[in-house]
Write an enzyme that holds these catalytic residues in place. Structure first.
Site, PDB file in Angstrom:
ATOM      1  N   ASN A  14       0.855  -1.189   0.000  1.00 46.59           N
ATOM      2  CA  ASN A  14       0.000   0.000   0.000  1.00 46.59           C
ATOM      3  C   ASN A  14       0.892   1.242   0.000  1.00 46.59           C
ATOM      4  O   ASN A  14       1.540   1.540   1.001  1.00 46.59           O
ATOM      5  CB  ASN A  14      -0.887  -0.048   1.261  1.00 46.59           C
ATOM      6  CG  ASN A  14      -1.660   1.240   1.481  1.00 46.59           C
ATOM      7  OD1 ASN A  14      -1.800   2.063   0.575  1.00 46.59           O
ATOM      8  ND2 ASN A  14      -2.165   1.412   2.695  1.00 46.59           N
ATOM      9  N   LYS A  16      -0.016   4.278  -0.126  1.00 45.61           N
ATOM     10  CA  LYS A  16      -0.663   5.447   0.501  1.00 45.61           C
ATOM     11  C   LYS A  16      -0.519   6.673  -0.421  1.00 45.61           C
ATOM     12  O   LYS A  16      -0.564   6.518  -1.628  1.00 45.61           O
ATOM     13  CB  LYS A  16      -0.091   5.700   1.900  1.00 45.61           C
ATOM     14  CG  LYS A  16      -0.040   4.424   2.730  1.00 45.61           C
ATOM     15  CD  LYS A  16       0.242   4.681   4.168  1.00 45.61           C
ATOM     16  CE  LYS A  16       0.452   3.349   4.889  1.00 45.61           C
ATOM     17  NZ  LYS A  16       0.337   3.470   6.320  1.00 45.61           N
ATOM     18  N   HIS A 102      -9.323   0.904   5.529  1.00 44.37           N
ATOM     19  CA  HIS A 102      -7.999   1.070   6.155  1.00 44.37           C
ATOM     20  C   HIS A 102      -8.150   1.975   7.382  1.00 44.37           C
ATOM     21  O   HIS A 102      -8.960   2.902   7.381  1.00 44.37           O
ATOM     22  CB  HIS A 102      -7.019   1.680   5.153  1.00 44.37           C
ATOM     23  CG  HIS A 102      -5.603   1.635   5.617  1.00 44.37           C
ATOM     24  ND1 HIS A 102      -5.084   2.543   6.514  1.00 44.37           N
ATOM     25  CD2 HIS A 102      -4.595   0.767   5.336  1.00 44.37           C
ATOM     26  CE1 HIS A 102      -3.818   2.238   6.756  1.00 44.37           C
ATOM     27  NE2 HIS A 102      -3.496   1.162   6.056  1.00 44.37           N
ATOM     28  N   GLU A 104      -6.488   4.349   8.431  1.00 46.92           N
ATOM     29  CA  GLU A 104      -6.301   5.786   8.169  1.00 46.92           C
ATOM     30  C   GLU A 104      -7.575   6.404   7.604  1.00 46.92           C
ATOM     31  O   GLU A 104      -7.890   7.561   7.856  1.00 46.92           O
ATOM     32  CB  GLU A 104      -5.105   5.991   7.225  1.00 46.92           C
ATOM     33  CG  GLU A 104      -3.790   5.728   7.959  1.00 46.92           C
ATOM     34  CD  GLU A 104      -2.630   5.305   7.080  1.00 46.92           C
ATOM     35  OE1 GLU A 104      -2.730   5.392   5.836  1.00 46.92           O
ATOM     36  OE2 GLU A 104      -1.611   4.850   7.645  1.00 46.92           O
ATOM     37  N   GLU A 174      -4.727  -5.560  11.005  1.00 52.98           N
ATOM     38  CA  GLU A 174      -3.720  -4.518  11.192  1.00 52.98           C
ATOM     39  C   GLU A 174      -3.945  -3.819  12.526  1.00 52.98           C
ATOM     40  O   GLU A 174      -4.754  -2.875  12.607  1.00 52.98           O
ATOM     41  CB  GLU A 174      -3.821  -3.480  10.064  1.00 52.98           C
ATOM     42  CG  GLU A 174      -3.598  -4.038   8.684  1.00 52.98           C
ATOM     43  CD  GLU A 174      -3.061  -2.976   7.740  1.00 52.98           C
ATOM     44  OE1 GLU A 174      -1.995  -3.213   7.175  1.00 52.98           O
ATOM     45  OE2 GLU A 174      -3.681  -1.916   7.601  1.00 52.98           O
ATOM     46  N   GLY A 180       2.983   1.912  10.793  1.00 51.55           N
ATOM     47  CA  GLY A 180       3.892   3.040  10.613  1.00 51.55           C
ATOM     48  C   GLY A 180       4.656   3.423  11.869  1.00 51.55           C
ATOM     49  O   GLY A 180       5.266   4.487  11.938  1.00 51.55           O
ATOM     50  N   SER A 220       4.028  -2.421  10.102  1.00 47.22           N
ATOM     51  CA  SER A 220       5.495  -2.291  10.156  1.00 47.22           C
ATOM     52  C   SER A 220       6.238  -3.548   9.715  1.00 47.22           C
ATOM     53  O   SER A 220       7.282  -3.890  10.294  1.00 47.22           O
ATOM     54  CB  SER A 220       5.946  -1.877  11.565  1.00 47.22           C
ATOM     55  OG  SER A 220       5.431  -0.599  11.887  1.00 47.22           O
TER      56      SER A 220
HETATM   57  C1  PEP Z   1      -0.500  -0.106   6.211  1.00 43.40           C
HETATM   58  O1  PEP Z   1      -0.586   1.080   5.943  1.00 43.40           O
HETATM   59  O2  PEP Z   1      -1.422  -0.886   5.914  1.00 43.40           O
HETATM   60  C2  PEP Z   1       0.708  -0.570   6.896  1.00 43.40           C
HETATM   61  C3  PEP Z   1       0.744  -1.779   7.370  1.00 43.40           C
HETATM   62  O3  PEP Z   1       1.740   0.343   7.004  1.00 43.40           O
HETATM   63  P1  PEP Z   1       3.230   0.064   7.601  1.00 43.40           P
HETATM   64  O4  PEP Z   1       3.732  -1.198   6.963  1.00 43.40           O
HETATM   65  O5  PEP Z   1       4.020   1.268   7.193  1.00 43.40           O
HETATM   66  O6  PEP Z   1       3.070  -0.085   9.070  1.00 43.40           O
END
Ligand code: PEP
Length: 263
Positions: A14, A16, A102, A104, A174, A180, A220
């Protein structure tokens, strides 16, 4: 062993709100060049809307194995929804996957489980595979209520979905505190939560459907952390944010089986 037989592992990146469209094309070409030729997992890249058209063309022209996803969609086919993107517009660009819900989008754009449910229904109706994100925030994890929180998300988001198509959903667990932040759930903990999600799917739909639905971990994920995650029996892949913006890192994650052989 259902993982790898019934459920093909899926690794998705992703991007973003990163990468101009030409940068995106370059990144996809770099990733494609470094993929193992006999790859037996699905690789999906999920760029911003502005890069989808160019990348879709490049994937087709070069017969790449990489699949394309979008980061969001509206739940209507068309209409007066300024700034929104129709699922049919995605379909026309051969977009196979779409992220729905998601964290976010839930946090910064007030997306509710109810809205996510509408989007899921529409994606399945038009034939785009949704990647449904669920996961608890830190305050919930700290009081140990993550199972209840995720159960509620699943009940609301999956309500009334067409059972004939529901196996096309991919779920990404997640935990928000791991996105992040550089913090990851332990592989065992991620496996435990994913196993719990599979049990819920079995209850909401059926055991057969729960064995078919792929469930990823996200939060992450980096090249150094991929192997212990992917060896977990319930984890069918990962959703990668930050590390998917770098061709070398993303390829190292996708090609994790090379490291497996060295263990
Ligand atoms: C995500 O945005 O779905 C995600 C897992 O980000 P990151 O790997 O940067 O934590």
């Amino acid at each position: 062993m259902l993982k790898g037989e019934i459920r093909k592992p899926i690794i998705a990146g992703n991007w973003k709100m990163h990468k101009m469209h030409l940068e995106g094309v370059k990144l996809v070409e770099e990733i494609d060049n470094s993929l193992d030729k006999n790859l037996d997992i699905e690789v999906v890249i999920i760029p911003p809307f502005t890069a989808l058209r160019s990348i879709s063309t490049v994937i087709k022209a070069n017969q790449m194995k990489i699949k394309l996803g979008a980061q969001n969609m509206h739940y209507m086919s068309e209409g007066p929804f300024t700034g929104e993107i129709s699922p049919l517009m995605l379909k026309a660009l051969d977009i196979e996957y779409v992220i729905i819900g998601h964290s976010e989008r839930r946090e910064y754009f007030d997306e509710t489980d109810e809205l996510i449910n509408k989007k899921l229904k529409k994606a399945l109706e038009v034939g785009i595979k949704p990647i449904l994100c669920v996961g608890e925030p830190l305050r919930i994890r700290e009081i140990g209520k993550q199972k209840q929180y995720v159960r509620e998300q699943l009940n609301n988001c999956l309500e009334g979905l067409n059972e004939n198509y529901v196996h096309n959903i991919v779920i990404a667990y997640e935990p928000i505190w791991a996105i992040g932040t550089g913090k990851t759930a332990t592989p065992e903990d991620a496996n435990f939560m994913i196993s719990f999600i599979r049990q819920r799917i079995s209850k909401i739909f059926s055991p057969v459907i729960s064995e078919k639905i792929r469930i990823q971990y996200g939060g992450s994920v980096k090249p150094f952390s991929i192997v212990p995650i992917m060896v977990q029996p319930e984890i069918d892949g990962v959703l990668v944010g930050g590390a998917s913006l770098n061709a070398q890192d993303f390829s190292d994650i996708v090609n994790y089986k090379k490291k497996l052989k060295n263990i």
